[in-house]
Write a protein that holds these residues in place. Structure first.
Motif, PDB file in Angstrom:
ATOM      1  N   ARG A 127       0.819  -1.214   0.000  1.00 54.33           N
ATOM      2  CA  ARG A 127       0.000   0.000   0.000  1.00 54.33           C
ATOM      3  C   ARG A 127       0.856   1.269   0.000  1.00 54.33           C
ATOM      4  N   GLU A 128       1.971   1.235   0.720  1.00 58.19           N
ATOM      5  CA  GLU A 128       2.844   2.408   0.758  1.00 58.19           C
ATOM      6  C   GLU A 128       3.401   2.737  -0.620  1.00 58.19           C
ATOM      7  N   LEU A 129       3.699   1.717  -1.405  1.00 58.64           N
ATOM      8  CA  LEU A 129       4.179   1.963  -2.766  1.00 58.64           C
ATOM      9  C   LEU A 129       3.069   2.534  -3.642  1.00 58.64           C
ATOM     10  N   LEU A 130       1.854   1.993  -3.504  1.00 61.01           N
ATOM     11  CA  LEU A 130       0.734   2.512  -4.281  1.00 61.01           C
ATOM     12  C   LEU A 130       0.464   3.974  -3.932  1.00 61.01           C
ATOM     13  N   GLU A 131       0.579   4.297  -2.657  1.00 57.94           N
ATOM     14  CA  GLU A 131       0.337   5.677  -2.223  1.00 57.94           C
ATOM     15  C   GLU A 131       1.316   6.638  -2.887  1.00 57.94           C
ATOM     16  N   LEU A 132       2.574   6.235  -3.009  1.00 57.77           N
ATOM     17  CA  LEU A 132       3.573   7.086  -3.654  1.00 57.77           C
ATOM     18  C   LEU A 132       3.377   7.138  -5.165  1.00 57.77           C
ATOM     19  N   ALA A 133       3.016   6.021  -5.771  1.00 54.39           N
ATOM     20  CA  ALA A 133       2.951   5.931  -7.235  1.00 54.39           C
ATOM     21  C   ALA A 133       1.701   6.562  -7.821  1.00 54.39           C
ATOM     22  N   LEU A 134       0.635   6.708  -7.031  1.00 53.24           N
ATOM     23  CA  LEU A 134      -0.628   7.228  -7.536  1.00 53.24           C
ATOM     24  C   LEU A 134      -0.771   8.714  -7.268  1.00 53.24           C
ATOM     25  N   PRO A 135      -1.448   9.426  -8.188  1.00 48.59           N
ATOM     26  CA  PRO A 135      -1.908   8.956  -9.504  1.00 48.59           C
ATOM     27  C   PRO A 135      -0.743   8.756 -10.466  1.00 48.59           C
ATOM     28  N   MET A 136      -0.893   7.789 -11.353  1.00 47.46           N
ATOM     29  CA  MET A 136       0.170   7.514 -12.315  1.00 47.46           C
ATOM     30  C   MET A 136       0.181   8.582 -13.403  1.00 47.46           C
ATOM     31  N   PRO A 137       1.323   9.214 -13.658  1.00 47.21           N
ATOM     32  CA  PRO A 137       1.379  10.262 -14.684  1.00 47.21           C
ATOM     33  C   PRO A 137       1.164   9.710 -16.088  1.00 47.21           C
ATOM     34  N   GLU A 138       0.715  10.553 -16.978  1.00 45.23           N
ATOM     35  CA  GLU A 138       0.538  10.141 -18.377  1.00 45.23           C
ATOM     36  C   GLU A 138       1.875   9.871 -19.055  1.00 45.23           C
ATOM     37  N   THR A 139       2.957  10.384 -18.489  1.00 41.69           N
ATOM     38  CA  THR A 139       4.258  10.272 -19.124  1.00 41.69           C
ATOM     39  C   THR A 139       4.895   8.899 -18.972  1.00 41.69           C
ATOM     40  N   ILE A 140       4.314   8.008 -18.165  1.00 40.03           N
ATOM     41  CA  ILE A 140       4.975   6.735 -17.912  1.00 40.03           C
ATOM     42  C   ILE A 140       4.917   5.826 -19.129  1.00 40.03           C
ATOM     43  N   ALA A 141       5.939   4.963 -19.237  1.00 43.71           N
ATOM     44  CA  ALA A 141       5.957   3.978 -20.312  1.00 43.71           C
ATOM     45  C   ALA A 141       5.040   2.808 -19.998  1.00 43.71           C
ATOM     46  N   SER A 142       5.021   2.392 -18.730  1.00 42.44           N
ATOM     47  CA  SER A 142       4.167   1.294 -18.304  1.00 42.44           C
ATOM     48  C   SER A 142       3.985   1.369 -16.801  1.00 42.44           C
ATOM     49  N   HIS A 143       2.923   0.753 -16.321  1.00 36.14           N
ATOM     50  CA  HIS A 143       2.631   0.778 -14.893  1.00 36.14           C
ATOM     51  C   HIS A 143       3.708   0.064 -14.081  1.00 36.14           C
ATOM     52  N   ASP A 144       4.221  -1.055 -14.603  1.00 37.85           N
ATOM     53  CA  ASP A 144       5.206  -1.813 -13.834  1.00 37.85           C
ATOM     54  C   ASP A 144       6.556  -1.095 -13.774  1.00 37.85           C
ATOM     55  N   TRP A 145       6.943  -0.436 -14.860  1.00 33.19           N
ATOM     56  CA  TRP A 145       8.194   0.327 -14.852  1.00 33.19           C
ATOM     57  C   TRP A 145       8.099   1.487 -13.857  1.00 33.19           C
TER      58      TRP A 145
END
Length: 339
Positions: free
Chosen positions: A174-192
């Motif tokens: 959950r701590e990682l999701l909190e930092l990663a969200l919202p995912m920017p449009e600039t990302i290549a992929s969610h896992d990267w």
């Protein structure tokens, strides 16, 4: 017990969706919820999903709507799982098959990582067994087959240039999701993007075992394994490979800028060293110099840390890249948080 979610985005997956869902339903750890979204299939994938959801209350079908692509679709599903209280999130690809104890083994690895470093963003990833379209083994280890440099801890210098984490073999706390969200449009992929966030402000842990069958279709040249096939002149459309490589390079730079902005905005604990590296990395990209000057400066910095063939291609992309890549752009979130 942690609240475990699995997310799945599908697209024209009729030959594969049913076996994947059965492999998830047969997990030894059964206390999970699956959020699945179809991204505009033209076949009968949605009908299969509706039937599965009617048979198993743990499976919930999310309204599809517009075509978002893999990064956008998985970004939306990640946000929904976080909003519904996910403590640990797994990702599934429609054409893979999970081993029966995948969730159980990766949860155990996650618990050990969280115990060693409490309240920290954690990403766990495993190896995969590579199979062909008929589920015949191609290689017992995806990472060895792909000749990928990978690691544990905080390998930010590697992940800035190439991700070694596949979402279908990863779990995020959950701590990682909190930092990663919202995912920017600039990302290549969610896992990267998740791997970048974990390497910068948390920890990446490796389960040195296969947890699923990773199906590679005939003619499939995407992903790290396809990199080496792409070097073979008898199996390569060089113009297409160049476009793909340059696009991946551009996305890696955009992701680095987005990560730097995210760390400046959120100020996560224990991210000072990563932010200092990102400051230097982005400063090199922005400096008014030639492509060769930026290549040499990045070599002195030791970023990104790649094997020789991939580093040569990375440097070629840097030399050929448009100078507009040096101009930072503010990323816009793909999914707005409702929390």
């Amino acid at each position: 017990m942690p609240k475990v979610f699995v997310v799945l985005s599908t697209y024209n997956g009729v030959p594969y969706v049913q076996p994947l869902l059965e492999s998830i339903r047969r997990q030894s750890y059964g206390d999970w919820s699956l959020l699945v979204r179809d991204d505009g299939s033209s076949d009968e994938t949605v009908l299969w999903l509706e039937e599965a959801a009617a048979e198993d209350s743990r499976i919930r079908l999310v309204e599809g709507g517009d075509r978002l692509g893999p990064a956008g679709s998985f970004g939306l599903l990640t946000q929904l799982a976080y909003d519904q209280g996910a403590d640990c999130l797994f990702y599934a690809d429609q054409d893979d098959l999970w081993h029966g104890d995948k969730i159980e083994r990766m949860l155990s690895c996650m618990r050990r990582a969280e115990a060693a470093k409490p309240n920290s963003p954690q990403l766990v990833y495993s190896d995969l067994t590579v199979v062909n379209g008929h589920l015949q083994m191609v290689h017992p280890s995806f990472l060895r087959h792909s000749r990928l440099r990978h690691g544990e801890g905080r390998p930010l210098r590697i992940v800035l240039g190439r991700s070694f984490v596949l979402g279908c073999a990863a779990a995020a706390n959950r701590e990682l999701l909190e930092l990663a969200l919202p995912m920017p449009e600039t990302i290549a992929s969610h896992d990267w993007w998740l791997a970048l966030c974990a390497a910068a402000a948390g920890q990446i842990s490796f389960l040195a075992e296969s947890t699923l069958l990773y199906r590679r279709h005939g003619g499939n040249t995407s992903g790290p394994a396809g990199f080496w096939k792409g070097l073979n002149p008898f199996h390569c459309d060089w113009r297409r490979r160049w476009r793909i490589g340059l696009r991946s390079f551009e996305q890696s730079l955009a992701q680095a800028r987005s990560l730097r902005e995210r760390l400046c905005e959120r100020q996560p604990a224990d991210a000072r060293e990563a932010l200092a590296l990102l400051d230097r990395f982005c400063a090199i990209l922005d400096q008014p110099t030639s492509g060769l000057g930026r290549v040499m400066a990045l070599h002195r910095l030791g970023v990104p840390s790649l094997d020789l063939p991939r580093r040569i291609l990375y440097d070629v992309c840097m030399l050929r890249a448009s100078r507009t890549l040096r101009r930072p752009t503010k990323p816009q979130p793909a999914v707005q948080s409702r929390s």
